[in-house]
Scaffold this motif. Sequence first.
Motif, PDB file in Angstrom:
ATOM      1  N   VAL A 145       0.845  -1.189   0.000  1.00  0.00           N
ATOM      2  CA  VAL A 145       0.000   0.000   0.000  1.00  0.00           C
ATOM      3  C   VAL A 145       0.882   1.241   0.000  1.00  0.00           C
ATOM      4  O   VAL A 145       1.844   1.325   0.766  1.00  0.00           O
ATOM      5  N   ASP A 146       0.549   2.204  -0.860  1.00  0.00           N
ATOM      6  CA  ASP A 146       1.261   3.483  -0.921  1.00  0.00           C
ATOM      7  C   ASP A 146       0.355   4.553  -0.317  1.00  0.00           C
ATOM      8  O   ASP A 146      -0.703   4.855  -0.860  1.00  0.00           O
ATOM      9  N   THR A 147       0.759   5.115   0.820  1.00  0.00           N
ATOM     10  CA  THR A 147      -0.068   6.103   1.516  1.00  0.00           C
ATOM     11  C   THR A 147       0.435   7.522   1.330  1.00  0.00           C
ATOM     12  O   THR A 147      -0.005   8.429   2.033  1.00  0.00           O
ATOM     13  N   THR A 148       1.375   7.743   0.406  1.00  0.00           N
ATOM     14  CA  THR A 148       1.825   9.107   0.138  1.00  0.00           C
ATOM     15  C   THR A 148       0.665   9.923  -0.408  1.00  0.00           C
ATOM     16  O   THR A 148      -0.288   9.389  -0.975  1.00  0.00           O
ATOM     17  N   TRP A 149       0.768  11.242  -0.248  1.00  0.00           N
ATOM     18  CA  TRP A 149      -0.334  12.107  -0.667  1.00  0.00           C
ATOM     19  C   TRP A 149      -0.663  11.903  -2.141  1.00  0.00           C
ATOM     20  O   TRP A 149      -1.832  11.873  -2.526  1.00  0.00           O
ATOM     21  N   ARG A 150       0.339  11.743  -2.974  1.00  0.00           N
ATOM     22  CA  ARG A 150       0.122  11.646  -4.413  1.00  0.00           C
ATOM     23  C   ARG A 150      -0.579  10.339  -4.809  1.00  0.00           C
ATOM     24  O   ARG A 150      -1.358  10.310  -5.765  1.00  0.00           O
ATOM     25  N   ARG A 151      -0.324   9.248  -4.064  1.00  0.00           N
ATOM     26  CA  ARG A 151      -0.783   7.931  -4.508  1.00  0.00           C
ATOM     27  C   ARG A 151      -1.896   7.329  -3.651  1.00  0.00           C
ATOM     28  O   ARG A 151      -2.487   6.325  -4.028  1.00  0.00           O
ATOM     29  N   LEU A 306       1.031  -1.947  10.839  1.00  0.00           N
ATOM     30  CA  LEU A 306       1.427  -0.698  10.196  1.00  0.00           C
ATOM     31  C   LEU A 306       1.150  -0.829   8.699  1.00  0.00           C
ATOM     32  O   LEU A 306       1.760  -1.666   8.030  1.00  0.00           O
ATOM     33  N   ILE A 307       0.248  -0.025   8.183  1.00  0.00           N
ATOM     34  CA  ILE A 307      -0.138  -0.118   6.783  1.00  0.00           C
ATOM     35  C   ILE A 307       0.534   0.992   5.984  1.00  0.00           C
ATOM     36  O   ILE A 307       0.322   2.179   6.246  1.00  0.00           O
ATOM     37  N   GLY A 308       1.353   0.597   5.035  1.00  0.00           N
ATOM     38  CA  GLY A 308       2.048   1.568   4.189  1.00  0.00           C
ATOM     39  C   GLY A 308       3.492   1.150   3.968  1.00  0.00           C
ATOM     40  O   GLY A 308       4.181   0.779   4.908  1.00  0.00           O
ATOM     41  N   LYS A 309       3.943   1.227   2.729  1.00  0.00           N
ATOM     42  CA  LYS A 309       5.286   0.745   2.416  1.00  0.00           C
ATOM     43  C   LYS A 309       6.388   1.614   3.013  1.00  0.00           C
ATOM     44  O   LYS A 309       7.523   1.160   3.165  1.00  0.00           O
ATOM     45  N   ARG A 310       6.074   2.855   3.401  1.00  0.00           N
ATOM     46  CA  ARG A 310       7.112   3.686   4.006  1.00  0.00           C
ATOM     47  C   ARG A 310       7.586   3.137   5.345  1.00  0.00           C
ATOM     48  O   ARG A 310       8.713   3.424   5.769  1.00  0.00           O
ATOM     49  N   TYR A 316      12.291   5.508   7.921  1.00  0.00           N
ATOM     50  CA  TYR A 316      11.147   5.480   8.823  1.00  0.00           C
ATOM     51  C   TYR A 316      11.291   4.366   9.863  1.00  0.00           C
ATOM     52  O   TYR A 316      11.019   4.581  11.051  1.00  0.00           O
ATOM     53  N   ALA A 317      11.718   3.192   9.429  1.00  0.00           N
ATOM     54  CA  ALA A 317      11.793   2.032  10.323  1.00  0.00           C
ATOM     55  C   ALA A 317      12.778   2.248  11.461  1.00  0.00           C
ATOM     56  O   ALA A 317      12.588   1.714  12.557  1.00  0.00           O
ATOM     57  N   ARG A 318      13.815   3.041  11.239  1.00  0.00           N
ATOM     58  CA  ARG A 318      14.805   3.257  12.305  1.00  0.00           C
ATOM     59  C   ARG A 318      14.211   4.017  13.488  1.00  0.00           C
ATOM     60  O   ARG A 318      14.793   4.037  14.581  1.00  0.00           O
ATOM     61  N   LEU A 319      13.048   4.626  13.286  1.00  0.00           N
ATOM     62  CA  LEU A 319      12.394   5.376  14.352  1.00  0.00           C
ATOM     63  C   LEU A 319      11.355   4.544  15.096  1.00  0.00           C
ATOM     64  O   LEU A 319      10.682   5.041  15.991  1.00  0.00           O
ATOM     65  N   LEU A 320      11.240   3.277  14.742  1.00  0.00           N
ATOM     66  CA  LEU A 320      10.367   2.358  15.473  1.00  0.00           C
ATOM     67  C   LEU A 320      11.146   1.734  16.633  1.00  0.00           C
ATOM     68  O   LEU A 320      12.378   1.644  16.580  1.00  0.00           O
ATOM     69  N   PRO A 321      10.471   1.285  17.683  1.00  0.00           N
ATOM     70  CA  PRO A 321      11.175   0.666  18.812  1.00  0.00           C
ATOM     71  C   PRO A 321      12.000  -0.542  18.373  1.00  0.00           C
ATOM     72  O   PRO A 321      11.572  -1.324  17.511  1.00  0.00           O
ATOM     73  N   ALA A 330      12.192  -5.724   7.080  1.00  0.00           N
ATOM     74  CA  ALA A 330      11.487  -6.804   6.390  1.00  0.00           C
ATOM     75  C   ALA A 330      10.962  -7.849   7.360  1.00  0.00           C
ATOM     76  O   ALA A 330      10.074  -8.641   7.005  1.00  0.00           O
ATOM     77  N   SER A 331      11.477  -7.874   8.589  1.00  0.00           N
ATOM     78  CA  SER A 331      10.983  -8.832   9.581  1.00  0.00           C
ATOM     79  C   SER A 331       9.529  -8.536   9.966  1.00  0.00           C
ATOM     80  O   SER A 331       8.868  -9.393  10.570  1.00  0.00           O
ATOM     81  N   LEU A 332       9.034  -7.334   9.629  1.00  0.00           N
ATOM     82  CA  LEU A 332       7.651  -6.985   9.924  1.00  0.00           C
ATOM     83  C   LEU A 332       6.664  -7.599   8.927  1.00  0.00           C
ATOM     84  O   LEU A 332       5.460  -7.574   9.154  1.00  0.00           O
TER      85      LEU A 332
END
Length: 360
Positions: A145-151, A306-310, A316-321, A330-332
Motif C-alpha cells: 500500500v502506498d499512503t503518500t499524498w500523491r498515490r 502498520l499499513i504503508g510501504k514507508r 522510517y523504520a529506524r524510528l520504530l522501537p 522486512a521482519s515486519l
Amino acid sequence: SPKDARRKTTPEERTYEGDGFPLSAYNPRTPNIENPTCVIVAIDAASGKELWRSGNIVKYTGCSLGLKKNRLVYQCAEGIFCLDAARFVGETIEESAGVIAMSATLEPFDFYRDLLGFDPHRCSSLYVPSPFPDENRLVMAIGDVDTTWRRRREHYDRIASWITRLSHPRSNVLALFPSYAFLNAVNDRLTPPAHRVIVQQPGSTDDDQRRIMEALKLRDSHLLLAVLGGIFAEGVDYPGRMLSQVIVVSPGLPQFNLERELLKAYYQETYEHGFGYAYLIPGMTRVVQAAGRLIRSDTDRGVITLIGKRFLDSRYARLLPDEWLDEDPASLLHPDPEAAVREFFEEDAAILEPWTHEPS
C-alpha cells in the motif's frame, strides 16, 4: 508571514521530500502567482536583534494576491512563531545541578537533546527496552500500500480491505489515520461485517470520548476509526480487553503549512536535519505513541499493524522501537497476515470467550 499564495512550480519542484506532496494541492482558493519571492526573518522580541534570515527558500509567499472586482488585491498577515525554544529551556537546564528527561517516546535522543537545549557534553542517554513479554505482542507491516499524498487515492479500497480482513471478529480494533479526510475516504469503502464501526468526528469533546470508551466495554466487537495525535491515540488507556488491535494507516507526518516549512528551514540551517526534525520524527513519534495504547501491562496482548510501504523504508523504520524489529524492517512482513492474526489470538483463549462485562 505570507500565507495563501503560491507560485507555479517547475516539474522538478512538484515532489515534496519524496513523499508526493505536490505544491499545487495547497491553497486551492488562491490563483497561481508568477515568481513571487519571500524572505523570512526571525527577530528577538526583547532586543529587536535579527537572529536568523531564511533567504528566498520557501516556494510560496505568505500573502494573498488575486483579483476582486477587476482590482488587484494584496493582503499580508503578521504573526509570532517560536522556531526554537532550546536556548530558553537550555538556560534553565544549565542552572540545574542535574536534569532527568524521561519518556516512553524520547528517541532519537539527538533530536530531543537539540530541541530541549541540553548540552551534549553534559548529557548521557539510556535506552530501556519494554519490560513486557515479547510473545504478548505481534507487530506486522503491510507493504503493498502506498499512503503518500500523491498515490493514496489509488489505494483507498485496498486499505479498507486490509482493515476488514485483519480485524479479528472478537476483538476491539483501533484504526488510526493521519487526517479526517483520509479516514472518511477509507470509511466510505469499509465493509466490516463482524464489528460495530465508531468514527471519531472533528471537534470531539471529552464527553464524546467518554461515551465511546464506555461503548468499548460492551459485549459487541467495535472498530474505532480515529486520527493520529487525537484524543483516542494519545493520553488514553484501554485496560484489559477494551483494545486488542491497533492499525496505523500511514506515518502521521505533520500537515504541510507555512509554520512547518519555517521549522524545516530553521532545522536544516541549524541542525542539518530539516525534513527529519520538522516532519519525519514528529510523524513517527505519533505512530509509536498510538501503538503504545495497546500494551500497558504484562497481561495485555495484542496486534499492531502498520499499513504503508514507508514503514519498511529504513529512514522510517529506524524510528520504530528496537523490540519491534529483528534488525531488519522486512521482519515486519508476514506471508499471510490474516493467518498470523488468527494464530496469535488462538493462543489467547480469553479473547475467544463471550463478553461478560456490562456497561457501568
